[in-house]
Design a protein around this motif. Structure first.
Motif, PDB file in Angstrom:
ATOM      1  N   GLU A   1      71.738  52.218  -5.344  1.00  0.00           N
ATOM      2  CA  GLU A   1      71.010  51.047  -4.629  1.00  0.00           C
ATOM      3  C   GLU A   1      69.721  51.081  -5.878  1.00  0.00           C
ATOM      4  O   GLU A   1      69.685  49.714  -5.961  1.00  0.00           O
ATOM      5  CB  GLU A   1      69.958  51.511  -3.580  1.00  0.00           C
ATOM      6  CG  GLU A   1      71.039  51.498  -2.281  1.00  0.00           C
ATOM      7  CD  GLU A   1      69.798  51.791  -1.117  1.00  0.00           C
ATOM      8  OE1 GLU A   1      68.923  52.474  -1.239  1.00  0.00           O
ATOM      9  OE2 GLU A   1      70.765  52.647   0.006  1.00  0.00           O
ATOM     10  N   THR A   2      69.123  51.433  -6.491  1.00  0.00           N
ATOM     11  CA  THR A   2      68.627  51.124  -7.776  1.00  0.00           C
ATOM     12  C   THR A   2      69.122  50.662  -8.867  1.00  0.00           C
ATOM     13  O   THR A   2      68.880  49.784  -9.830  1.00  0.00           O
ATOM     14  CB  THR A   2      67.598  52.881  -8.688  1.00  0.00           C
ATOM     15  OG1 THR A   2      66.848  53.185  -7.225  1.00  0.00           O
ATOM     16  CG2 THR A   2      66.856  52.221  -9.033  1.00  0.00           C
ATOM     17  N   ALA A   3      70.438  51.537  -9.423  1.00  0.00           N
ATOM     18  CA  ALA A   3      70.896  50.664 -10.174  1.00  0.00           C
ATOM     19  C   ALA A   3      71.512  49.010 -10.346  1.00  0.00           C
ATOM     20  O   ALA A   3      71.507  48.453 -11.163  1.00  0.00           O
ATOM     21  CB  ALA A   3      72.339  52.124 -10.027  1.00  0.00           C
ATOM     22  N   ILE A   4      71.713  49.077  -8.728  1.00  0.00           N
ATOM     23  CA  ILE A   4      72.285  47.505  -8.652  1.00  0.00           C
ATOM     24  C   ILE A   4      71.078  46.795  -9.220  1.00  0.00           C
ATOM     25  O   ILE A   4      70.910  45.773  -9.393  1.00  0.00           O
ATOM     26  CB  ILE A   4      72.799  47.918  -7.425  1.00  0.00           C
ATOM     27  CG1 ILE A   4      74.085  48.951  -6.897  1.00  0.00           C
ATOM     28  CG2 ILE A   4      73.273  45.933  -6.993  1.00  0.00           C
ATOM     29  CD1 ILE A   4      75.293  48.463  -5.935  1.00  0.00           C
TER      30      ILE A   4
ATOM     31  N   THR B   1      63.135  50.146  10.702  1.00  0.00           N
ATOM     32  CA  THR B   1      63.172  48.958   9.359  1.00  0.00           C
ATOM     33  C   THR B   1      63.975  49.657   8.473  1.00  0.00           C
ATOM     34  O   THR B   1      64.348  48.475   7.981  1.00  0.00           O
ATOM     35  CB  THR B   1      62.066  49.065   8.954  1.00  0.00           C
ATOM     36  OG1 THR B   1      60.983  50.152   8.400  1.00  0.00           O
ATOM     37  CG2 THR B   1      60.316  49.344  10.326  1.00  0.00           C
ATOM     38  N   ASN B   2      64.561  50.619   8.231  1.00  0.00           N
ATOM     39  CA  ASN B   2      65.487  50.492   7.120  1.00  0.00           C
ATOM     40  C   ASN B   2      67.129  49.380   7.102  1.00  0.00           C
ATOM     41  O   ASN B   2      67.305  49.724   6.660  1.00  0.00           O
ATOM     42  CB  ASN B   2      66.570  51.909   6.323  1.00  0.00           C
ATOM     43  CG  ASN B   2      64.903  52.611   6.219  1.00  0.00           C
ATOM     44  OD1 ASN B   2      64.066  52.515   5.214  1.00  0.00           O
ATOM     45  ND2 ASN B   2      64.746  53.874   6.180  1.00  0.00           N
TER      46      ASN B   2
ATOM     47  N   TYR C   1      63.003  43.815   2.876  1.00  0.00           N
ATOM     48  CA  TYR C   1      62.828  44.591   0.877  1.00  0.00           C
ATOM     49  C   TYR C   1      63.858  44.425   0.470  1.00  0.00           C
ATOM     50  O   TYR C   1      65.421  44.527   1.381  1.00  0.00           O
ATOM     51  CB  TYR C   1      61.735  45.553   0.857  1.00  0.00           C
ATOM     52  CG  TYR C   1      60.608  46.172   1.951  1.00  0.00           C
ATOM     53  CD1 TYR C   1      59.702  45.230   2.165  1.00  0.00           C
ATOM     54  CD2 TYR C   1      61.346  46.981   3.118  1.00  0.00           C
ATOM     55  CE1 TYR C   1      58.290  45.595   2.629  1.00  0.00           C
ATOM     56  CE2 TYR C   1      59.727  46.967   4.020  1.00  0.00           C
ATOM     57  CZ  TYR C   1      58.900  46.314   3.726  1.00  0.00           C
ATOM     58  OH  TYR C   1      57.927  46.640   4.723  1.00  0.00           O
ATOM     59  N   SER C   2      64.182  44.200  -0.711  1.00  0.00           N
ATOM     60  CA  SER C   2      65.483  43.941  -2.028  1.00  0.00           C
ATOM     61  C   SER C   2      66.380  45.355  -1.595  1.00  0.00           C
ATOM     62  O   SER C   2      67.310  45.099  -1.544  1.00  0.00           O
ATOM     63  CB  SER C   2      64.914  43.890  -3.173  1.00  0.00           C
ATOM     64  OG  SER C   2      63.548  42.872  -3.745  1.00  0.00           O
ATOM     65  N   ARG C   3      65.630  46.355  -1.272  1.00  0.00           N
ATOM     66  CA  ARG C   3      66.347  47.364  -1.535  1.00  0.00           C
ATOM     67  C   ARG C   3      67.114  47.553  -0.273  1.00  0.00           C
ATOM     68  O   ARG C   3      68.288  48.064   0.071  1.00  0.00           O
ATOM     69  CB  ARG C   3      65.595  48.615  -1.359  1.00  0.00           C
ATOM     70  CG  ARG C   3      65.918  49.895  -1.692  1.00  0.00           C
ATOM     71  CD  ARG C   3      65.668  51.422  -1.756  1.00  0.00           C
ATOM     72  NE  ARG C   3      65.056  51.300  -3.143  1.00  0.00           N
ATOM     73  CZ  ARG C   3      65.684  51.760  -3.780  1.00  0.00           C
ATOM     74  NH1 ARG C   3      66.722  52.605  -3.779  1.00  0.00           N
ATOM     75  NH2 ARG C   3      65.251  51.763  -5.454  1.00  0.00           N
ATOM     76  N   ASN C   4      66.329  46.871   0.789  1.00  0.00           N
ATOM     77  CA  ASN C   4      67.245  47.281   1.871  1.00  0.00           C
ATOM     78  C   ASN C   4      68.545  46.232   2.238  1.00  0.00           C
ATOM     79  O   ASN C   4      69.488  46.222   2.629  1.00  0.00           O
ATOM     80  CB  ASN C   4      66.636  46.953   3.442  1.00  0.00           C
ATOM     81  CG  ASN C   4      65.052  47.657   3.386  1.00  0.00           C
ATOM     82  OD1 ASN C   4      64.874  48.619   2.583  1.00  0.00           O
ATOM     83  ND2 ASN C   4      64.992  47.011   4.628  1.00  0.00           N
TER      84      ASN C   4
ATOM     85  N   LEU D   1      76.054  47.561   0.714  1.00  0.00           N
ATOM     86  CA  LEU D   1      76.579  48.998   0.894  1.00  0.00           C
ATOM     87  C   LEU D   1      77.403  49.648   1.609  1.00  0.00           C
ATOM     88  O   LEU D   1      78.463  49.616   1.366  1.00  0.00           O
ATOM     89  CB  LEU D   1      75.475  49.728  -0.364  1.00  0.00           C
ATOM     90  CG  LEU D   1      75.450  49.717  -2.044  1.00  0.00           C
ATOM     91  CD1 LEU D   1      74.542  50.572  -2.108  1.00  0.00           C
ATOM     92  CD2 LEU D   1      76.810  49.295  -2.613  1.00  0.00           C
ATOM     93  N   LYS D   2      76.213  49.137   2.588  1.00  0.00           N
ATOM     94  CA  LYS D   2      76.989  49.819   4.035  1.00  0.00           C
ATOM     95  C   LYS D   2      78.388  49.361   4.183  1.00  0.00           C
ATOM     96  O   LYS D   2      79.325  49.788   5.189  1.00  0.00           O
ATOM     97  CB  LYS D   2      76.035  49.758   4.827  1.00  0.00           C
ATOM     98  CG  LYS D   2      75.111  50.650   5.122  1.00  0.00           C
ATOM     99  CD  LYS D   2      73.962  49.750   6.383  1.00  0.00           C
ATOM    100  CE  LYS D   2      72.508  51.100   6.229  1.00  0.00           C
ATOM    101  NZ  LYS D   2      71.945  50.791   7.195  1.00  0.00           N
ATOM    102  N   LYS D   3      78.804  47.994   3.500  1.00  0.00           N
ATOM    103  CA  LYS D   3      79.521  47.316   3.837  1.00  0.00           C
ATOM    104  C   LYS D   3      80.944  48.008   2.939  1.00  0.00           C
ATOM    105  O   LYS D   3      82.507  47.868   3.174  1.00  0.00           O
ATOM    106  CB  LYS D   3      80.057  45.951   3.469  1.00  0.00           C
ATOM    107  CG  LYS D   3      79.333  45.092   4.416  1.00  0.00           C
ATOM    108  CD  LYS D   3      79.180  43.919   4.609  1.00  0.00           C
ATOM    109  CE  LYS D   3      77.972  43.100   5.373  1.00  0.00           C
ATOM    110  NZ  LYS D   3      77.762  41.924   4.717  1.00  0.00           N
ATOM    111  N   LEU D   4      81.129  48.696   2.356  1.00  0.00           N
ATOM    112  CA  LEU D   4      81.876  49.330   1.013  1.00  0.00           C
ATOM    113  C   LEU D   4      82.339  50.907   1.836  1.00  0.00           C
ATOM    114  O   LEU D   4      82.029  51.516   2.531  1.00  0.00           O
ATOM    115  CB  LEU D   4      80.955  49.372  -0.319  1.00  0.00           C
ATOM    116  CG  LEU D   4      80.949  48.255  -0.657  1.00  0.00           C
ATOM    117  CD1 LEU D   4      80.137  48.825  -2.320  1.00  0.00           C
ATOM    118  CD2 LEU D   4      81.838  47.075  -1.139  1.00  0.00           C
TER     119      LEU D   4
END
Length: 300
Positions: free
Chosen positions: A119-122, A176-177, A182-185, A191-194
């Motif tokens: 997530e952070t890298a993206i 809330t996650n 938020y951008s991270r969410n 990513l959950k779709k991968l």
């Protein structure tokens, strides 16, 4: 997999450890693995969810049952301003730092995992920020603390959930996650779709890119130590103009948290450092001021 070996448990035998524990599955698994070491647990209750005390109670119960010292920061009366994620992070690390220093801890352990890394890298890549390293480092030094993230190159989120089930660990889930607040969410939900295989491929691509940057980073860090020996004399930057942006990048990330560094921001900081004003101030973000006194950068 021998997890005790993978986590290098022997490294911590004679060390005092501070663990940041939210009550979620990641940090509860981390706590379970290190419960028999010399540890202190920190928990922050931001009091922004109606069920936040459930998280706190889960941490309290585990610590009580295992005779572990617990420190809690309750922010019931705190008034949040601006970006919640940034302010919450600042409050959390200030609290960690306070407990870390008071108890003379050797390491702060956090439960970031491979999904967090990705997530952070993206987010870094998509924001086009100036970077030498994508993702989250396994070890770094921040806020005066030696920080280790044992899970960041070991487990995906699903691995952690499965291990929590194996060990019958109680944990809280932050609803809330799941929301695109938020951008991270938003990145997390993408990513959950991968498939895990697709995520692993993306993860390894970032690891490879970081590896390619490692030689340059070694050169920069060596030069950075020379700059540090000069007490961060601003003229040093002028003498090393070709690598100045990298030196500034390392300086900011070693001493200041949550400062977003685009190429434009780096250039602006460069101009501040090399300016003729030997004593002046520069606003890095809403929380942080960079100061120059007698032509040397001041570290707070």
């Amino acid at each position: 997999m021998d997890l005790n070996k993978e986590l290098n448990q022997n490294l911590y035998n004679d060390k005092k450890l501070l663990l940041g524990v939210s009550g979620g599955p990641d940090s509860m698994l981390l706590l379970n693995y290190f419960k028999d070491k010399n540890i202190i647990v920190c928990h922050v209750n931001y009091c922004v969810r109606e069920d936040s005390y459930n998280d706190e109670n889960i941490v309290r119960e585990f610590c009580k049952n295992n005779n572990i010292k617990l420190e809690v920061l309750n922010l019931k009366n705190h008034s949040y301003k601006g970006n919640f994620e940034n302010e919450a992070r600042k409050l959390r690390y200030e609290f960690y730092q306070k407990i870390y220093i008071e108890n003379k801890c050797d390491f702060l352990l956090l439960a970031h995992h491979k999904d967090d890394f990705l997530e952070t890298a993206i987010m870094q890549k998509e924001s086009k920020r100036f970077n030498l390293y994508y993702g989250i480092k396994k070890e770094n030094f921040l806020w005066g603390m030696n920080i280790i993230r044992p899970f960041v190159d070991m487990f995906w989120k699903n691995d952690i959930l499965n291990l929590c089930a194996t060990f019958n660990l109680k944990y809280a889930l932050d609803y809330t996650n799941e929301l695109d607040l938020y951008s991270r969410n938003k990145v997390r939900n993408r990513l959950k779709k991968l498939s895990e295989a697709d995520k692993e491929k993306m993860y390894l691509n970032y690891v490879e890119e970081n590896s390619k940057n490692a030689l340059l980073e070694t050169q920069i860090l060596k030069l950075y130590e020379e700059w540090k020996d000069s007490n961060f004399d601003c003229d040093f930057i002028l003498r090393n103009k070709t690598l100045a942006n990298y030196l500034i990048y390392v300086f900011i990330h070693k001493h200041y948290d949550e400062v977003k560094l685009s190429s434009r921001k780096i250039n602006s900081i460069y101009q501040f450092i090399v300016s003729n004003n030997r004593t002046s101030k520069y606003k890095l973000n809403n929380f942080t001021i960079l100061e120059k006194i007698k032509n040397k950068l001041l570290i707070k």
